[in-house]
Design a protein around this motif. Sequence first.
Motif, mmCIF file in Angstrom:
data_model
loop_
_atom_site.group_PDB
_atom_site.id
_atom_site.type_symbol
_atom_site.label_atom_id
_atom_site.label_comp_id
_atom_site.label_asym_id
_atom_site.label_seq_id
_atom_site.Cartn_x
_atom_site.Cartn_y
_atom_site.Cartn_z
ATOM 1 N N ARG A 67 -39.833 -73.138 -23.247
ATOM 2 C CA ARG A 67 -39.896 -73.656 -21.878
ATOM 3 C C ARG A 67 -38.518 -73.631 -21.202
ATOM 4 O O ARG A 67 -38.427 -73.420 -19.997
ATOM 5 C CB ARG A 67 -40.430 -75.077 -21.868
ATOM 6 N N PHE A 68 -37.470 -73.875 -21.960
ATOM 7 C CA PHE A 68 -36.113 -73.936 -21.414
ATOM 8 C C PHE A 68 -35.340 -72.693 -21.852
ATOM 9 O O PHE A 68 -35.524 -72.186 -22.962
ATOM 10 C CB PHE A 68 -35.366 -75.160 -21.918
ATOM 11 N N THR A 69 -34.453 -72.240 -20.976
ATOM 12 C CA THR A 69 -33.583 -71.112 -21.284
ATOM 13 C C THR A 69 -32.163 -71.432 -20.845
ATOM 14 O O THR A 69 -31.943 -71.779 -19.681
ATOM 15 C CB THR A 69 -34.046 -69.828 -20.580
ATOM 16 N N ILE A 70 -31.240 -71.317 -21.767
ATOM 17 C CA ILE A 70 -29.832 -71.534 -21.456
ATOM 18 C C ILE A 70 -29.148 -70.184 -21.298
ATOM 19 O O ILE A 70 -29.448 -69.229 -22.015
ATOM 20 C CB ILE A 70 -29.140 -72.387 -22.550
ATOM 21 N N SER A 71 -28.239 -70.097 -20.345
ATOM 22 C CA SER A 71 -27.525 -68.837 -20.121
ATOM 23 C C SER A 71 -26.173 -69.155 -19.501
ATOM 24 O O SER A 71 -25.938 -70.272 -19.017
ATOM 25 C CB SER A 71 -28.323 -67.911 -19.208
ATOM 26 N N ARG A 72 -25.290 -68.178 -19.534
ATOM 27 C CA ARG A 72 -23.991 -68.382 -18.908
ATOM 28 C C ARG A 72 -23.663 -67.207 -17.995
ATOM 29 O O ARG A 72 -24.095 -66.085 -18.230
ATOM 30 C CB ARG A 72 -22.873 -68.560 -19.949
ATOM 31 N N GLU A 73 -22.934 -67.501 -16.939
ATOM 32 C CA GLU A 73 -22.448 -66.486 -16.011
ATOM 33 C C GLU A 73 -20.936 -66.648 -15.938
ATOM 34 O O GLU A 73 -20.423 -67.484 -15.189
ATOM 35 C CB GLU A 73 -23.094 -66.646 -14.634
ATOM 36 N N ASN A 74 -20.259 -65.836 -16.732
ATOM 37 C CA ASN A 74 -18.816 -66.034 -16.887
ATOM 38 C C ASN A 74 -18.050 -65.820 -15.580
ATOM 39 O O ASN A 74 -17.053 -66.506 -15.334
ATOM 40 C CB ASN A 74 -18.274 -65.100 -17.962
ATOM 41 N N ALA A 75 -18.527 -64.911 -14.753
ATOM 42 C CA ALA A 75 -17.832 -64.652 -13.490
ATOM 43 C C ALA A 75 -17.804 -65.883 -12.589
ATOM 44 O O ALA A 75 -16.896 -66.039 -11.764
ATOM 45 C CB ALA A 75 -18.484 -63.482 -12.771
ATOM 46 N N LYS A 76 -18.796 -66.750 -12.759
ATOM 47 C CA LYS A 76 -18.861 -67.982 -11.960
ATOM 48 C C LYS A 76 -18.454 -69.199 -12.771
ATOM 49 O O LYS A 76 -18.561 -70.322 -12.268
ATOM 50 C CB LYS A 76 -20.268 -68.165 -11.398
ATOM 51 N N ASN A 77 -18.039 -68.954 -14.020
ATOM 52 C CA ASN A 77 -17.635 -70.061 -14.888
ATOM 53 C C ASN A 77 -18.714 -71.144 -14.927
ATOM 54 O O ASN A 77 -18.429 -72.351 -14.838
ATOM 55 C CB ASN A 77 -16.301 -70.659 -14.409
ATOM 56 N N THR A 78 -19.935 -70.701 -15.080
ATOM 57 C CA THR A 78 -21.102 -71.589 -14.973
ATOM 58 C C THR A 78 -22.090 -71.318 -16.100
ATOM 59 O O THR A 78 -22.275 -70.162 -16.506
ATOM 60 C CB THR A 78 -21.786 -71.388 -13.617
ATOM 61 N N TYR A 80 -26.159 -72.283 -17.131
ATOM 62 C CA TYR A 80 -27.405 -72.722 -16.520
ATOM 63 C C TYR A 80 -28.386 -73.210 -17.588
ATOM 64 O O TYR A 80 -28.334 -72.789 -18.750
ATOM 65 C CB TYR A 80 -28.058 -71.573 -15.757
ATOM 66 N N LEU A 81 -29.300 -74.057 -17.156
ATOM 67 C CA LEU A 81 -30.445 -74.433 -17.974
ATOM 68 C C LEU A 81 -31.680 -74.287 -17.096
ATOM 69 O O LEU A 81 -31.916 -75.104 -16.206
ATOM 70 C CB LEU A 81 -30.319 -75.859 -18.509
ATOM 71 N N GLN A 82 -32.429 -73.223 -17.347
ATOM 72 C CA GLN A 82 -33.688 -72.997 -16.628
ATOM 73 C C GLN A 82 -34.784 -73.764 -17.351
ATOM 74 O O GLN A 82 -34.999 -73.558 -18.554
ATOM 75 C CB GLN A 82 -34.027 -71.505 -16.593
ATOM 76 N N MET A 83 -35.440 -74.656 -16.635
ATOM 77 C CA MET A 83 -36.459 -75.511 -17.237
ATOM 78 C C MET A 83 -37.792 -75.224 -16.572
ATOM 79 O O MET A 83 -37.954 -75.459 -15.365
ATOM 80 C CB MET A 83 -36.077 -76.988 -17.065
ATOM 81 N N ASN A 84 -38.732 -74.716 -17.342
ATOM 82 C CA ASN A 84 -40.071 -74.407 -16.855
ATOM 83 C C ASN A 84 -41.102 -75.289 -17.550
ATOM 84 O O ASN A 84 -40.816 -75.900 -18.584
ATOM 85 C CB ASN A 84 -40.390 -72.937 -17.114
ATOM 86 N N SER A 85 -42.284 -75.331 -16.974
ATOM 87 C CA SER A 85 -43.394 -76.115 -17.545
ATOM 88 C C SER A 85 -42.938 -77.523 -17.885
ATOM 89 O O SER A 85 -43.194 -78.028 -18.988
ATOM 90 C CB SER A 85 -43.944 -75.413 -18.794
ATOM 91 N N LEU A 86 -42.298 -78.155 -16.948
ATOM 92 C CA LEU A 86 -41.728 -79.477 -17.203
ATOM 93 C C LEU A 86 -42.804 -80.516 -17.458
ATOM 94 O O LEU A 86 -43.910 -80.463 -16.888
ATOM 95 C CB LEU A 86 -40.840 -79.899 -16.032
ATOM 96 N N LYS A 87 -42.469 -81.460 -18.324
ATOM 97 C CA LYS A 87 -43.364 -82.533 -18.721
ATOM 98 C C LYS A 87 -42.724 -83.874 -18.379
ATOM 99 O O LYS A 87 -41.489 -83.964 -18.295
ATOM 100 C CB LYS A 87 -43.615 -82.465 -20.226
ATOM 101 N N PRO A 88 -43.526 -84.905 -18.234
ATOM 102 C CA PRO A 88 -42.944 -86.230 -17.949
ATOM 103 C C PRO A 88 -41.911 -86.658 -18.999
ATOM 104 O O PRO A 88 -40.931 -87.329 -18.654
ATOM 105 C CB PRO A 88 -44.168 -87.145 -17.964
ATOM 106 N N GLU A 89 -42.109 -86.266 -20.237
ATOM 107 C CA GLU A 89 -41.155 -86.646 -21.289
ATOM 108 C C GLU A 89 -39.816 -85.918 -21.183
ATOM 109 O O GLU A 89 -38.879 -86.214 -21.929
ATOM 110 C CB GLU A 89 -41.758 -86.431 -22.685
#
Length: 123
Positions: A67-78, A80-89
């Motif tokens: 459900r979650f995907t972590i990635s980095r964009e070095n050019a932006k020094n950033t 990310y955590l993409q969170m899909n199918s989110l649940k109340p928990e």
Amino acid sequence: QLQLVESGGGLVQPGGSLRLSCRASGGTLSYRSIGWFRQAPGKGREGVSCIIATDSSPNYIDAVKGRFTISRENAKNTVYLQMNSLKPEDTGVYYCAARLRVCSKDVTDFGSWGQGTQVTVSS
């Protein structure tokens, strides 16, 4: 001194998506392992995902795998955590943290922390 700033949190319905960002200043994230942690109300802070400095290999706790995907964009020094199918928990304050060594689930292993961003999953 490395400073981290999270953004992208908010209120979303179950099944929805959010993308969190962790932007750094005063240092380079590409040399560091970056972890995302969350803290639900009344609970301790837990590691959710981490991306390793050396080869950007990601890891995740079982509760967010697929459900979650972590990635980095070095050019932006950033990172990310993409969170899909989110649940109340998944509700909680999400923090990013940095360390120069490999990933760890132990909050005490990370020396640099952001201020957190609130994620609320509710209908």
